[in-house]
Design an enzyme around this catalytic site. Structure first.
Site, PDB file in Angstrom:
ATOM      1  N   CYS A   2       0.835  -1.199   0.000  1.00 52.51           N
ATOM      2  CA  CYS A   2       0.000   0.000   0.000  1.00 52.51           C
ATOM      3  C   CYS A   2       0.877   1.260   0.000  1.00 52.51           C
ATOM      4  O   CYS A   2       1.982   1.260   0.520  1.00 52.51           O
ATOM      5  CB  CYS A   2      -0.928   0.102   1.199  1.00 52.51           C
ATOM      6  N   ARG A  27       3.149   0.069  -5.253  1.00 49.36           N
ATOM      7  CA  ARG A  27       2.963  -0.552  -3.942  1.00 49.36           C
ATOM      8  C   ARG A  27       1.647  -1.307  -3.828  1.00 49.36           C
ATOM      9  O   ARG A  27       1.364  -1.925  -2.804  1.00 49.36           O
ATOM     10  CB  ARG A  27       3.024   0.510  -2.841  1.00 49.36           C
ATOM     11  N   TRP A  79      -2.934  -2.594  -1.553  1.00 47.93           N
ATOM     12  CA  TRP A  79      -2.642  -3.990  -1.830  1.00 47.93           C
ATOM     13  C   TRP A  79      -3.319  -4.737  -0.686  1.00 47.93           C
ATOM     14  O   TRP A  79      -2.894  -4.663   0.469  1.00 47.93           O
ATOM     15  CB  TRP A  79      -1.140  -4.242  -1.832  1.00 47.93           C
ATOM     16  N   ASN A 104      -0.586   1.842   5.667  1.00 55.19           N
ATOM     17  CA  ASN A 104       0.199   0.794   4.998  1.00 55.19           C
ATOM     18  C   ASN A 104       0.743  -0.107   6.094  1.00 55.19           C
ATOM     19  O   ASN A 104       1.330   0.379   7.046  1.00 55.19           O
ATOM     20  CB  ASN A 104       1.347   1.461   4.221  1.00 55.19           C
ATOM     21  N   GLY A 105       0.525  -1.420   5.970  1.00 58.96           N
ATOM     22  CA  GLY A 105       1.022  -2.347   6.987  1.00 58.96           C
ATOM     23  C   GLY A 105      -0.104  -3.149   7.580  1.00 58.96           C
ATOM     24  O   GLY A 105      -1.181  -3.262   6.989  1.00 58.96           O
ATOM     25  N   GLU A 484      14.297 -18.809 -11.687  1.00 57.86           N
ATOM     26  CA  GLU A 484      13.929 -17.450 -12.079  1.00 57.86           C
ATOM     27  C   GLU A 484      12.988 -17.483 -13.286  1.00 57.86           C
ATOM     28  O   GLU A 484      12.006 -16.737 -13.349  1.00 57.86           O
ATOM     29  CB  GLU A 484      15.209 -16.648 -12.377  1.00 57.86           C
ATOM     30  N   LYS A 488       9.308 -15.853 -13.124  1.00 60.31           N
ATOM     31  CA  LYS A 488       8.910 -14.794 -14.072  1.00 60.31           C
ATOM     32  C   LYS A 488       7.633 -15.198 -14.789  1.00 60.31           C
ATOM     33  O   LYS A 488       6.688 -14.426 -14.912  1.00 60.31           O
ATOM     34  CB  LYS A 488       9.982 -14.617 -15.124  1.00 60.31           C
ATOM     35  N   GLU A 491       4.407 -15.368 -12.477  1.00 60.89           N
ATOM     36  CA  GLU A 491       3.883 -14.107 -11.932  1.00 60.89           C
ATOM     37  C   GLU A 491       3.190 -13.245 -12.990  1.00 60.89           C
ATOM     38  O   GLU A 491       2.275 -12.507 -12.653  1.00 60.89           O
ATOM     39  CB  GLU A 491       4.939 -13.328 -11.157  1.00 60.89           C
ATOM     40  N   HIS A 507      14.404 -37.593  -8.736  1.00 63.18           N
ATOM     41  CA  HIS A 507      14.093 -37.811  -7.316  1.00 63.18           C
ATOM     42  C   HIS A 507      12.642 -37.466  -6.979  1.00 63.18           C
ATOM     43  O   HIS A 507      12.295 -37.328  -5.814  1.00 63.18           O
ATOM     44  CB  HIS A 507      15.060 -37.003  -6.442  1.00 63.18           C
ATOM     45  N   LYS A 610       5.017  -4.066  -6.509  1.00 66.61           N
ATOM     46  CA  LYS A 610       6.458  -3.954  -6.757  1.00 66.61           C
ATOM     47  C   LYS A 610       7.261  -3.986  -5.456  1.00 66.61           C
ATOM     48  O   LYS A 610       8.394  -4.443  -5.427  1.00 66.61           O
ATOM     49  CB  LYS A 610       6.718  -2.648  -7.520  1.00 66.61           C
TER      50      LYS A 610
END
Ligand code: F6R
Length: 615
Positions: A2, A27, A79, A104-105, A484, A488, A491, A507, A610
């Site tokens: 946020c 955010r 968010w 925010n939080g 990675e 990528k 997401e 395995h 982000k």
């Protein structure tokens, strides 16, 4: 996460707040809202979804004057943590239409407080943890407290990690703000003041910034700011002059920021390189500042893509410097009692410099007596300010939620650290150092050559865009790249993807292979390629659709692959050492083009933000 922002003492406060919110959308973008006060009335306006919806609503309001007149306004981009994405749960949250708060939080003890407030007659309209804040303010103001006293009483009640801004009709010329673990910057103006989650959100209003410290609260007035520490003692915090970025960053003709940022890599990486290597191949990193006086174990902590950079860093440092490296996910490290035996320094890696998991890990390391270093992209971020020593990646602002150029610039810094450590602790000879430095200097053009493979990668993207699940494989230095590549892809395309060390397939994960499951392998000839090709063959034999992105030699050896993309011809040693840089490009391009084909929101994918400032 946020973003919060506030303006006091300037005409058009609401519009100025919206300008700030535009810079805070990284955010969170689940909903947005503003509150302002004029003519003794509190006005709130909220919209679900991206900020543009709020802006459109604001523009449509016939009585636009209501929003252009106020001298005080607060705003929020959300968010969601507590409560779904809805108008009721969008901030600002209010009490009796007299107090409004943006936050925010997380308020961890909100349920207990909420039950008590309900028993006292307060009516809750949202499912958020935040709504306890305006009601608590209301309660303490009604008891006769001024804004500062009320805010302090609120702080005594709440537990958690937060940054919030409160306004009240009873105190129309004041904002009460507080921070605890979540960032908050105050901007100083002329008979006006500003507050924002980061300095950039208010740099269109002022360049004089004060960062609050943890536990601080402040009364922000028209003509000044009073800051207090957690013991309610008045304190002076340093005023920093920041350089304003000129205007908003644009897509520069690209369809998405992510695409632009992928293609910026050849021009961004030279900036990182020149920060840490002289033209005569001398490394400009002071290892003593990094806390490396003796040959000790290095601890590296990070989250997400930055963690995968740490994995690559471990391989390089152990190989080049013969120094043991322990890596851990920041979110795991913090909640255990790790042994620091043989360690003197820690290194955290964070693009944003705000990831709460990484910040908390850094603080934990500090408590354990380690010297703390950070590789960050955002100068002035909380991690940058709290670390004993920072190394900047110099990648420029990264707007797309998926990390691209910041990943490769983190790799540059890690590779240079490996050489510096090798020189000091592994007797690396000047000719070897020169060879590695030459490799680094070739990187921008090598990456540019890899980018030329875009069309071939686009074709693969079109072929596999409808897959339910995609598997990425890599070995050695390319194992982190498999992880990675999968991160990528998932997401931004929302396709289920997993990365595995190729040797691990047998395995267990090989059970996932069925007809036509795409299996993508990144591979270069490094002496061990035959082993990886055997692993790939095992997947092929079970019906997987094999996509091999590799050098000529590997392509020839794995002729069974269904799709083969041959990377340009690079010198063997360069290619095997710096393969993570090379393969970062197809990993990014593949994810980008699959997502683009599927029409997802590439730059702001669902459920993400982000900067991840919650634990
Ligand atoms: C993936 C991505 C995230 C971040 C992670 C850590 O593309 O961007 O996984 O890497 O949230 O963020 P920073 O590096 O800002 O600490």
């Amino acid at each position: 996460m946020c973003g919060v922002v506030a303006v006091i003492g300037k005409q058009n406060a609401s519009q100025l707040v919206v300008e700030g919110l535009k810079k805070l959308e990284y955010r969170g973008y689940d909903s947005a809202g503003i509150a302002s006060a004029s003519c003794g009335k509190l006005q709130t306006l909220k919209s679900e979804g991206k900020l543009i919806n709020l802006i459109n609503n604001l523009n449509q309001i016939s009585n636009a004057k209501l929003y252009s007149d106020p001298l005080i306004a607060i705003g929020h981009t959300r968010w969601a943590t507590h409560g779904n994405i809805s108008l009721e749960n969008a901030h600002p949250l209010t009490s009796e239409n007299k107090v409004a708060v943006v936050h925010n939080g997380i308020i961890e003890n909100y349920e207990t407080i909420k039950n008590k407030l309900i028993s006292e007659g307060y009516v809750f309209k949202s499912q958020t943890d935040t709504e306890v804040l305006p009601h608590l303010f209301m309660k303490y103001i009604k008891l006769g407290n001024n804004f500062l006293q009320a805010g302090r009483l609120v702080l005594k009640d709440v537990k958690g990690a937060f940054a919030f801004i409160a306004m009240s009709l009873d105190f129309p010329n004041e904002l009460f703000v507080s921070r605890n673990s979540s960032p908050l910057a105050i901007g100083l103006g002329d008979k006006s003041n500003f507050v924002g989650s980061d300095a950039h959100s208010i740099d269109h209003l002022t360049q004089k910034i004060i960062y609050l410290e943890d536990g601080d609260h402040a009364l922000v007035k028209l003509d000044g700011v009073d800051i207090f520490n957690e013991y309610e003692e008045k304190v002076n915090r340093k005023i920093i002059n920041i350089k304003a970025e000129i205007g908003l960053i644009t897509k520069g003709g690209y369809k998405h920021f992510m695409e632009k940022e992928i293609f910026e890599q050849p021009s961004v990486i030279p900036q990182t390189i020149s920060t840490y290597i002289n033209s005569d191949s001398r490394i400009k990193i002071n290892l003593n500042k990094l806390g490396f006086k003796n040959k000790n174990t290095l601890l590296i902590l990070a989250a997400g893509t930055s963690y995968y950079a740490a994995m690559v860093g471990k391989y390089w440092i152990e190989h080049i410097a013969d120094l043991p490296v322990i890596i851990d996910l920041a979110s795991e490290y913090r909640y255990r009692k790790p042994s620091v035996f043989g360690q003197s320094a820690m290194l955290v890696i964070s693009q944003s410099g705000e990831s709460l998991d990484t910040l908390m890990a850094l603080r934990h390391g500090k408590e354990l007596g380690l010297s703390t270093n950070a590789i960050v992209n955002v100068e002035g971020s909380t991690i940058d300010r709290e670390a004993d020593f920072s190394l900047y990646t110099k990648a420029g602002s990264e707007i797309g939620v998926a990390s691209t150029k910041s990943f490769t610039s983190q790799l540059v810094v890690l590779f240079i650290i490996a050489i510096a450590l090798g020189e000091k602790f592994n007797n690396l000879k000047p000719n070897q150092i020169k060879k590695y430095c030459n490799y680094i200097h070739i990187l921008p053009s090598a990456i540019a050559q890899m980018l030329n493979m875009e069309n071939e990668i686009k074709l693969i993207a079109q072929k596999i865009k409808n897959a339910q699940s995609i598997i990425f494989l890599g070995r050695g230095l390319l194992y982190p790249l498999a992880l990675e590549g999968a991160l990528k892809l998932k997401e931004i395309s929302y396709i289920h993807a997993e990365g595995f060390a190729a040797g691990e397939m047998k395995h267990g994960p090989i059970a996932l292979i069925e007809d036509h499951v795409p299996v993508i392998m990144f591979l270069v000839s490094d002496g061990n390629e035959d082993k990886a090709i055997s692993n790939l063959q095992e997947a092929y034999s079970r019906g997987a659709q094999i996509i091999l992105i590799a050098d000529k030699n590997c392509i020839q050896k794995a002729s069974f692959a269904h799709f083969k993309i041959e990377i340009p011809n690079f010198e063997t040693d360069f290619k095997s050492f710096l393969s993570p840089f090379l393969m970062a490009i197809p990993a990014q391009l593949l994810a980008y083009h699959i997502a683009n084909e599927r029409g997802t929101d590439v730059d702001q994918p669902r459920n993400l933000a982000k900067s991840v400032t919650v634990e």
